[in-house]
Design a protein around this motif. Structure first.
Motif, PDB file in Angstrom:
ATOM      1  N   SER A   3     -12.218  -5.377 -17.073  1.00 22.27           N
ATOM      2  CA  SER A   3     -11.433  -4.147 -17.086  1.00 22.27           C
ATOM      3  C   SER A   3     -11.838  -3.268 -18.259  1.00 22.27           C
ATOM      4  O   SER A   3     -12.096  -3.756 -19.363  1.00 22.27           O
ATOM      5  CB  SER A   3      -9.940  -4.481 -17.176  1.00 22.27           C
ATOM      6  OG  SER A   3      -9.518  -5.158 -16.012  1.00 22.27           O
ATOM      7  N   TYR A  66      -9.631   0.229 -15.372  1.00 23.62           N
ATOM      8  CA  TYR A  66     -10.376   0.172 -14.107  1.00 23.62           C
ATOM      9  C   TYR A  66     -11.462  -0.889 -14.192  1.00 23.62           C
ATOM     10  O   TYR A  66     -11.917  -1.246 -15.286  1.00 23.62           O
ATOM     11  CB  TYR A  66     -10.987   1.545 -13.784  1.00 23.62           C
ATOM     12  CG  TYR A  66     -12.136   1.942 -14.694  1.00 23.62           C
ATOM     13  CD1 TYR A  66     -13.459   1.689 -14.344  1.00 23.62           C
ATOM     14  CD2 TYR A  66     -11.891   2.562 -15.925  1.00 23.62           C
ATOM     15  CE1 TYR A  66     -14.505   2.045 -15.183  1.00 23.62           C
ATOM     16  CE2 TYR A  66     -12.921   2.915 -16.769  1.00 23.62           C
ATOM     17  CZ  TYR A  66     -14.235   2.654 -16.391  1.00 23.62           C
ATOM     18  OH  TYR A  66     -15.261   2.990 -17.226  1.00 23.62           O
ATOM     19  N   GLU A  69     -14.693  -4.986  -8.688  1.00 19.06           N
ATOM     20  CA  GLU A  69     -14.603  -6.405  -8.366  1.00 19.06           C
ATOM     21  C   GLU A  69     -14.590  -6.566  -6.851  1.00 19.06           C
ATOM     22  O   GLU A  69     -13.863  -5.873  -6.144  1.00 19.06           O
ATOM     23  CB  GLU A  69     -13.323  -6.990  -8.975  1.00 19.06           C
ATOM     24  CG  GLU A  69     -13.176  -8.493  -8.800  1.00 19.06           C
ATOM     25  CD  GLU A  69     -11.931  -9.023  -9.495  1.00 19.06           C
ATOM     26  OE1 GLU A  69     -11.251  -9.886  -8.907  1.00 19.06           O
ATOM     27  OE2 GLU A  69     -11.638  -8.571 -10.616  1.00 19.06           O
ATOM     28  N   GLU A  72     -14.994  -3.494  -4.751  1.00 18.36           N
ATOM     29  CA  GLU A  72     -13.849  -2.594  -4.780  1.00 18.36           C
ATOM     30  C   GLU A  72     -13.707  -1.993  -6.174  1.00 18.36           C
ATOM     31  O   GLU A  72     -14.005  -2.655  -7.177  1.00 18.36           O
ATOM     32  CB  GLU A  72     -12.542  -3.332  -4.454  1.00 18.36           C
ATOM     33  CG  GLU A  72     -12.381  -3.735  -3.012  1.00 18.36           C
ATOM     34  CD  GLU A  72     -11.051  -4.427  -2.791  1.00 18.36           C
ATOM     35  OE1 GLU A  72     -10.515  -4.335  -1.667  1.00 18.36           O
ATOM     36  OE2 GLU A  72     -10.536  -5.062  -3.742  1.00 18.36           O
ATOM     37  N   ARG A  74     -10.970  -1.103  -8.670  1.00 19.15           N
ATOM     38  CA  ARG A  74      -9.572  -1.460  -8.872  1.00 19.15           C
ATOM     39  C   ARG A  74      -9.037  -0.721 -10.104  1.00 19.15           C
ATOM     40  O   ARG A  74      -9.575  -0.874 -11.205  1.00 19.15           O
ATOM     41  CB  ARG A  74      -9.423  -2.968  -9.033  1.00 19.15           C
ATOM     42  CG  ARG A  74      -9.945  -3.735  -7.815  1.00 19.15           C
ATOM     43  CD  ARG A  74      -9.669  -5.217  -7.891  1.00 19.15           C
ATOM     44  NE  ARG A  74     -10.083  -5.889  -6.669  1.00 19.15           N
ATOM     45  CZ  ARG A  74      -9.897  -7.180  -6.411  1.00 19.15           C
ATOM     46  NH1 ARG A  74      -9.263  -7.944  -7.302  1.00 19.15           N
ATOM     47  NH2 ARG A  74     -10.303  -7.699  -5.278  1.00 19.15           N
ATOM     48  N   GLU A  76      -5.572   0.294 -12.371  1.00 18.18           N
ATOM     49  CA  GLU A  76      -4.186  -0.016 -12.706  1.00 18.18           C
ATOM     50  C   GLU A  76      -3.680   1.028 -13.693  1.00 18.18           C
ATOM     51  O   GLU A  76      -4.357   1.350 -14.673  1.00 18.18           O
ATOM     52  CB  GLU A  76      -4.077  -1.419 -13.314  1.00 18.18           C
ATOM     53  CG  GLU A  76      -4.512  -2.526 -12.361  1.00 18.18           C
ATOM     54  CD  GLU A  76      -4.313  -3.912 -12.955  1.00 18.18           C
ATOM     55  OE1 GLU A  76      -3.665  -4.003 -14.023  1.00 18.18           O
ATOM     56  OE2 GLU A  76      -4.806  -4.894 -12.365  1.00 18.18           O
ATOM     57  N   LYS A  84      -1.138  -0.234  -8.792  1.00 17.51           N
ATOM     58  CA  LYS A  84      -2.487  -0.777  -8.588  1.00 17.51           C
ATOM     59  C   LYS A  84      -3.102  -0.102  -7.371  1.00 17.51           C
ATOM     60  O   LYS A  84      -2.485  -0.043  -6.304  1.00 17.51           O
ATOM     61  CB  LYS A  84      -2.447  -2.289  -8.386  1.00 17.51           C
ATOM     62  CG  LYS A  84      -1.929  -3.061  -9.607  1.00 17.51           C
ATOM     63  CD  LYS A  84      -1.976  -4.567  -9.368  1.00 17.51           C
ATOM     64  CE  LYS A  84      -1.478  -5.317 -10.598  1.00 17.51           C
ATOM     65  NZ  LYS A  84      -1.530  -6.796 -10.406  1.00 17.51           N
ATOM     66  N   ARG A  85      -4.296   0.417  -7.531  1.00 13.11           N
ATOM     67  CA  ARG A  85      -4.997   1.085  -6.428  1.00 13.11           C
ATOM     68  C   ARG A  85      -6.358   0.430  -6.243  1.00 13.11           C
ATOM     69  O   ARG A  85      -7.158   0.345  -7.174  1.00 13.11           O
ATOM     70  CB  ARG A  85      -5.171   2.574  -6.733  1.00 13.11           C
ATOM     71  CG  ARG A  85      -5.937   3.332  -5.636  1.00 13.11           C
ATOM     72  CD  ARG A  85      -6.060   4.807  -5.955  1.00 13.11           C
ATOM     73  NE  ARG A  85      -4.759   5.451  -5.947  1.00 13.11           N
ATOM     74  CZ  ARG A  85      -4.590   6.740  -6.216  1.00 13.11           C
ATOM     75  NH1 ARG A  85      -5.623   7.501  -6.531  1.00 13.11           N
ATOM     76  NH2 ARG A  85      -3.375   7.258  -6.178  1.00 13.11           N
ATOM     77  N   TYR A  86      -6.605  -0.028  -5.022  1.00 16.13           N
ATOM     78  CA  TYR A  86      -7.879  -0.656  -4.684  1.00 16.13           C
ATOM     79  C   TYR A  86      -8.615   0.258  -3.702  1.00 16.13           C
ATOM     80  O   TYR A  86      -8.077   0.617  -2.650  1.00 16.13           O
ATOM     81  CB  TYR A  86      -7.683  -2.034  -4.052  1.00 16.13           C
ATOM     82  CG  TYR A  86      -7.053  -3.067  -4.982  1.00 16.13           C
ATOM     83  CD1 TYR A  86      -6.991  -2.854  -6.350  1.00 16.13           C
ATOM     84  CD2 TYR A  86      -6.546  -4.258  -4.472  1.00 16.13           C
ATOM     85  CE1 TYR A  86      -6.426  -3.793  -7.205  1.00 16.13           C
ATOM     86  CE2 TYR A  86      -5.976  -5.205  -5.316  1.00 16.13           C
ATOM     87  CZ  TYR A  86      -5.916  -4.961  -6.682  1.00 16.13           C
ATOM     88  OH  TYR A  86      -5.360  -5.895  -7.531  1.00 16.13           O
ATOM     89  N   SER A  88     -11.990   0.450  -1.490  1.00 15.08           N
ATOM     90  CA  SER A  88     -13.140  -0.297  -0.982  1.00 15.08           C
ATOM     91  C   SER A  88     -14.412   0.530  -1.066  1.00 15.08           C
ATOM     92  O   SER A  88     -14.394   1.749  -0.866  1.00 15.08           O
ATOM     93  CB  SER A  88     -12.892  -0.717   0.470  1.00 15.08           C
ATOM     94  OG  SER A  88     -14.049  -1.298   1.032  1.00 15.08           O
TER      95      SER A  88
END
Length: 478
Positions: A3, A66, A69, A72, A74, A76, A84-86, A88
């Motif tokens: 992160s 960010y 992983e 994606e 990711r 926060e 939390k936003r993922y 793709s």
């Protein structure tokens, strides 16, 4: 990838954005309470506001992280409520890097990530990261494209740059004076309520007392200043403009103060157009734009993406052959509108001015010439709209040409058209005319609409048949 946090300068950006969003209420509250509240309490309120602003900005930066992983992105964020936003990798349409003046001082960039159907805002925005981290993130989230064999005569990774003298021409002929005047009028309307009545009234009296000749000269100086301001704005916005093609993507870099790097996958392009305004058209200059599916539409940005701000009309074929060969037309001719459509175009734009001439002749006969001049200009615009309207079919590619104030020629493929609607009112049925309305996916995922009015009814039926796959290879009548 572990992160990561944004650069600490994000704290300043967040504070400035908060103040900018609340500037009107702050000014209004300040003026409303200035005469009723002691200055000590005002200073105390300002101090409390600044403390809360700084605290909020620091916590927002600290709580934002960010990482990439499992293919994606990711993210926060959130001070009290953790979000939390993922995103793709397969959903990402483009990753754009922007560097403003402050970014460039610290060698930073803003990363904007756009996805299909992302709305009017970017799906994710990293306000300030190191340039190397931004480029590394773009590479990590970039989908590997299939290498396409290069055809004979097609350039490998072509690029084109806008020269400074052409940007000067673009600014001189952009017609931005009207836009700047409108922005000035809007801004004045916002701040006029804060100007004391005594100062406002004395200024108006001073202007009224000036001579007509002085006012005329002052108006010319203001218009010249706004014209130069428009030129400067164009050069700042499109300075160092470069477009490059790499496999299935276009890369656009532009901006002197704020450097933007825009990535456009070719598969997102819904239509390609040529725009000629009333000033540029006689000089033989055009601009090239594209309608892009999805993506974001920030404040102050164009509804369409500019692929090249200005070039000679004679260079368009070469440009399309290099960068978008699928949209290069074999012929520039379009099927014109029927002669019986001319009266509809003339009446539509001039009807209001006809009533204006009648009203001025009755109430203010000495100024009727103003209404007559406006009527003549409206009739000229109506004639130009009729003369420039038309369409062209080449296999599965449809090109329509129309005019509002500027003339636009837009090409789109059959599979990109979301809907095609034929409309007729009673008078059109009698005259055997029809209006065709086409819709594609535009910026922000919203619909982008085009209409060709008062075309021949048979031509409209053939277009409807072409769109519904009943006619595979329609041919226009010579």
């Amino acid at each position: 990838m572990s992160s990561q946090r944004l650069h600490p300068i994000t704290i300043v950006f967040t504070a400035i954005k908060t103040i900018k969003d609340a500037i009107i209420p702050i000014i209004a509250m300040f003026f409303a309470s200035f005469q009723r509240i002691a200055s000590t309490y005002i200073y105390l309120g300002v101090a409390i506001f600044l403390i809360l602003l700084i605290t909020f900005s620091i916590l927002s930066w600290y709580r934002f992280s960010y990482r990439v992983e499992n293919e994606e992105l990711r993210i926060e964020y959130g001070i009290f409520i953790r979000n939390k936003r993922y995103i793709s990798k397969n959903r990402i349409q483009s990753i754009d890097l922007t560097a403003g003046v402050v970014h460039r001082l610290f060698r930073l960039v803003q990363v904007q990530i756009e996805t299909a159907g992302g709305g009017t805002d970017a799906e994710a925005s990293l306000k300030a990261v190191k340039r190397v981290d931004g480029e590394r993130l773009r590479e990590a989230l970039k989908i590997t494209e299939i290498q396409v064999p290069v055809q004979a005569g097609e350039s490998i990774n072509p690029s084109r740059h806008v020269m400074l003298k052409n940007l000067f021409i673009a600014g001189s002929t952009s017609g931005s004076v009207g836009v700047i005047l409108a922005l000035f009028a809007f801004s004045f309307a916002k701040i006029e309520q804060f100007i004391p009545d005594r100062i406002f009234e004395s200024t108006i009296e001073w202007l009224i007392g000036l001579s007509i000749l002085f006012l005329f000269g002052l108006s010319l100086v203001i218009l010249l200043f706004l014209w130069l301001l428009g030129i400067a704005g164009t050069i700042i916005k499109y300075g160092n403009f470069t477009i490059k093609k790499n496999n299935d993507e276009l890369f656009i870099t532009r901006g002197l103060l704020e450097k933007k790097q825009i990535t456009i996958p070719l598969k997102r392009i819904q239509a390609v157009g040529i725009e000629e305004n009333l000033i540029r058209q006689p000089l033989g200059y055009v601009s090239i734009f594209a309608e892009i599916a999805g993506g974001s539409m920030e404040k102050g940005e164009d509804f369409s993406t500019i692929l090249f701000p200005i070039m000679k009309a004679s260079e368009v074929d070469e440009f399309l052959q290099q960068f978008l060969p699928a949209y290069r037309a074999e012929s520039n001719k379009v099927a014109p509108l029927p002669k019986r459509a001319a009266k509809f175009y003339l009446l539509r734009v001039s009807s209001l001015f006809i009533f204006g001439v009648i009203g001025m002749a009755y109430f203010l006969p000495s100024f009727v010439w103003v209404a007559v001049v406006l009527l003549a200009l409206s009739l000229l615009l109506g004639f130009l709209r009729y003369r420039d309207g038309g369409y062209r079919l080449e296999g599965k590619c449809l090109t329509i040409r129309y005019r509002g104030i500027s003339r636009r020629t837009v090409s789109m493929y059959q599979k990109r058209i979301q809907s095609l609607e034929k409309k007729q009112h009673k008078i059109q049925k009698i005259q055997k005319l029809a209006t065709m309305k086409l819709s594609i996916i535009g910026t922000g995922g919203s619909g982008r609409h085009y209409a060709l009015e008062h075309m021949d009814n048979e031509q409209a039926n053939r277009l409807a048949g072409w769109y519904s796959f009943r006619n595979e290879k329609p041919k226009d009548k010579k």
